[in-house]
Design a protein around this motif. Structure first.
Motif, PDB file in Angstrom:
ATOM      1  N   GLY A   1       0.918  -1.242  -0.076  1.00 27.39           N
ATOM      2  CA  GLY A   1      -0.044   0.018   0.067  1.00 27.39           C
ATOM      3  C   GLY A   1       0.707   1.235  -0.184  1.00 27.39           C
ATOM      4  N   LEU A   2       2.097   1.145  -0.342  1.00 31.35           N
ATOM      5  CA  LEU A   2       2.707   2.379  -0.574  1.00 31.35           C
ATOM      6  C   LEU A   2       3.373   2.588  -2.189  1.00 31.35           C
ATOM      7  CD1 LEU A   2       5.089   2.132   2.911  1.00 31.35           C
ATOM      8  CD2 LEU A   2       3.053   3.527   2.432  1.00 31.35           C
ATOM      9  N   GLU A   3       3.353   3.908  -2.516  1.00 29.03           N
ATOM     10  CA  GLU A   3       3.680   3.982  -4.013  1.00 29.03           C
ATOM     11  C   GLU A   3       4.444   5.027  -4.163  1.00 29.03           C
ATOM     12  OE1 GLU A   3       0.389   5.483  -6.866  1.00 29.03           O
ATOM     13  OE2 GLU A   3      -0.623   3.977  -5.667  1.00 29.03           O
ATOM     14  N   MET A   4       5.601   5.365  -5.022  1.00 30.43           N
ATOM     15  CA  MET A   4       6.232   6.465  -5.322  1.00 30.43           C
ATOM     16  C   MET A   4       5.201   7.054  -6.323  1.00 30.43           C
ATOM     17  SD  MET A   4       9.206   7.984  -4.710  1.00 30.43           S
ATOM     18  CE  MET A   4       9.566   9.502  -5.092  1.00 30.43           C
ATOM     19  N   ALA A   5       4.857   8.338  -5.643  1.00 32.26           N
ATOM     20  CA  ALA A   5       4.030   9.155  -6.520  1.00 32.26           C
ATOM     21  C   ALA A   5       4.819  10.236  -7.242  1.00 32.26           C
ATOM     22  CB  ALA A   5       3.017   9.955  -5.797  1.00 32.26           C
ATOM     23  N   ARG A   6       5.814  10.948  -6.611  1.00 30.47           N
ATOM     24  CA  ARG A   6       6.411  11.853  -7.544  1.00 30.47           C
ATOM     25  C   ARG A   6       7.820  12.186  -6.861  1.00 30.47           C
ATOM     26  NH1 ARG A   6       2.992  12.816  -4.583  1.00 30.47           N
ATOM     27  NH2 ARG A   6       2.940  14.094  -2.832  1.00 30.47           N
ATOM     28  N   MET A   7       8.743  12.753  -7.568  1.00 27.54           N
ATOM     29  CA  MET A   7       9.920  13.584  -7.117  1.00 27.54           C
ATOM     30  C   MET A   7      10.073  14.868  -7.551  1.00 27.54           C
ATOM     31  SD  MET A   7      12.992  13.345  -5.488  1.00 27.54           S
ATOM     32  CE  MET A   7      13.266  14.843  -5.260  1.00 27.54           C
ATOM     33  N   THR A   8       9.808  15.862  -6.792  1.00 28.71           N
ATOM     34  CA  THR A   8       9.696  17.223  -7.292  1.00 28.71           C
ATOM     35  C   THR A   8      10.954  17.860  -6.858  1.00 28.71           C
ATOM     36  OG1 THR A   8       7.231  17.243  -6.949  1.00 28.71           O
ATOM     37  CG2 THR A   8       8.429  19.476  -7.103  1.00 28.71           C
ATOM     38  N   GLU A   9      11.816  18.450  -7.858  1.00 32.76           N
ATOM     39  CA  GLU A   9      12.971  19.171  -7.735  1.00 32.76           C
ATOM     40  C   GLU A   9      12.814  20.531  -8.393  1.00 32.76           C
ATOM     41  OE1 GLU A   9      16.705  15.989  -8.600  1.00 32.76           O
ATOM     42  OE2 GLU A   9      15.676  16.853 -10.293  1.00 32.76           O
ATOM     43  N   VAL A  10      13.226  21.405  -7.309  1.00 33.60           N
ATOM     44  CA  VAL A  10      13.090  22.883  -7.538  1.00 33.60           C
ATOM     45  C   VAL A  10      14.428  23.474  -7.600  1.00 33.60           C
ATOM     46  CG1 VAL A  10      10.748  23.130  -7.027  1.00 33.60           C
ATOM     47  CG2 VAL A  10      12.376  23.681  -5.223  1.00 33.60           C
ATOM     48  N   ALA A  11      14.852  24.441  -8.172  1.00 34.10           N
ATOM     49  CA  ALA A  11      15.946  25.068  -8.335  1.00 34.10           C
ATOM     50  C   ALA A  11      16.035  25.973  -6.983  1.00 34.10           C
ATOM     51  CB  ALA A  11      16.123  25.959  -9.511  1.00 34.10           C
ATOM     52  N   GLU A  12      17.268  26.177  -6.289  1.00 35.67           N
ATOM     53  CA  GLU A  12      17.361  27.260  -5.137  1.00 35.67           C
ATOM     54  C   GLU A  12      17.104  28.405  -5.701  1.00 35.67           C
ATOM     55  OE1 GLU A  12      20.919  26.619  -2.725  1.00 35.67           O
ATOM     56  OE2 GLU A  12      21.210  24.875  -4.007  1.00 35.67           O
ATOM     57  N   SER A  13      16.281  29.194  -4.624  1.00 35.84           N
ATOM     58  CA  SER A  13      15.895  30.502  -5.087  1.00 35.84           C
ATOM     59  C   SER A  13      16.984  31.341  -5.271  1.00 35.84           C
ATOM     60  CB  SER A  13      14.858  31.093  -3.822  1.00 35.84           C
ATOM     61  OG  SER A  13      14.968  32.676  -3.990  1.00 35.84           O
ATOM     62  N   ARG A  14      16.874  32.392  -5.867  1.00 37.17           N
ATOM     63  CA  ARG A  14      18.097  33.420  -6.372  1.00 37.17           C
ATOM     64  C   ARG A  14      17.848  34.716  -5.659  1.00 37.17           C
ATOM     65  NH1 ARG A  14      22.021  30.627  -8.784  1.00 37.17           N
ATOM     66  NH2 ARG A  14      20.941  29.463 -10.527  1.00 37.17           N
ATOM     67  N   ALA A  15      17.062  34.640  -4.486  1.00 35.08           N
ATOM     68  CA  ALA A  15      16.774  35.695  -3.804  1.00 35.08           C
ATOM     69  C   ALA A  15      18.063  36.367  -3.166  1.00 35.08           C
ATOM     70  CB  ALA A  15      15.670  35.689  -3.034  1.00 35.08           C
ATOM     71  N   SER A  16      18.030  37.457  -2.731  1.00 33.68           N
ATOM     72  CA  SER A  16      19.275  38.075  -2.117  1.00 33.68           C
ATOM     73  C   SER A  16      19.732  38.227  -0.686  1.00 33.68           C
ATOM     74  CB  SER A  16      19.507  39.711  -2.492  1.00 33.68           C
ATOM     75  OG  SER A  16      18.475  40.207  -1.874  1.00 33.68           O
ATOM     76  N   ASN A  17      18.459  37.421   0.072  1.00 36.04           N
ATOM     77  CA  ASN A  17      18.647  37.004   1.406  1.00 36.04           C
ATOM     78  C   ASN A  17      18.079  35.824   1.718  1.00 36.04           C
ATOM     79  OD1 ASN A  17      15.844  37.591   2.631  1.00 36.04           O
ATOM     80  ND2 ASN A  17      16.261  39.653   1.525  1.00 36.04           N
ATOM     81  N   SER A  18      18.396  35.292   2.912  1.00 35.93           N
ATOM     82  CA  SER A  18      18.029  33.873   3.114  1.00 35.93           C
ATOM     83  C   SER A  18      16.538  33.817   3.604  1.00 35.93           C
ATOM     84  CB  SER A  18      18.725  33.410   4.299  1.00 35.93           C
ATOM     85  OG  SER A  18      18.548  33.965   5.631  1.00 35.93           O
TER      86      SER A  18
END
Length: 160
Positions: free
Chosen positions: A35-52
């Motif tokens: 009853g466990l399935e791999m649904a998705r792998m979502t990768e996003v690029a790190e934000s380029r904003a100037s502060n953390s």
């Protein structure tokens, strides 16, 4: 229960990506029987904003868009609760048995996770008190997902 991974940062081709993919493939093949399935792998690029703070807020917005409404949200954070492999497996089994349809495990970026996410999370766990790069965290959590399936199904992969 459909399980998704959300990661800030993309894995480049190489041994880390190959190893993470190997464990996720094992999980995807063995998980449906319990009853466990791999649904998705979502990768996003790190934000380029100037502060953390802005970077973390932008990355949190991307996570919230990727996370299915009503799903379980687990954050990975060095200040989270430490679980052994059997407790991790039991936690997944409990959410599954409660009828939860979706579960997302979130790996933050270099700045960590936005504080707003902690209030929305069902659980915050750590993979030890050390700080790990996202590439290694991806491998570690992929292996633990596969290990959880073997524990829940009684397969001998997990030996104590």
């Amino acid at each position: 229960m459909r399980i998704g991974l959300f990661a800030v940062g993309r894995l480049k081709a190489g041994p880390e990506k190959d190893l993470a993919a190997r464990y996720l493939d094992r999980f995807a093949k063995a998980g449906p029987a319990i009853g466990l399935e791999m649904a998705r792998m979502t990768e996003v690029a790190e934000s380029r904003a100037s502060n953390s703070e802005t970077r973390k807020r932008e990355e949190a917005g991307l996570l919230q868009k990727a996370h299915p409404e009503g799903g379980v949200l687990i954050l990975l954070d060095e200040r989270g609760k430490a679980l052994d492999s059997e407790a991790f497996a039991a936690m997944l089994g409990t959410f599954r048995d409660q009828g939860k349809r979706d579960l997302t495990i979130a790996i933050g970026g270099a700045d960590g996770l936005d504080p707003s996410l902690y209030d929305k999370a069902d659980l915050t766990i750590c993979l030890g008190k050390l700080t790990w790069p996202h590439q290694l965290v991806r491998i570690l959590i992929a292996e633990q997902l596969y290990r959880a399936v073997t524990i829940l199904s009684g397969h001998p992969y997990h030996r104590v």
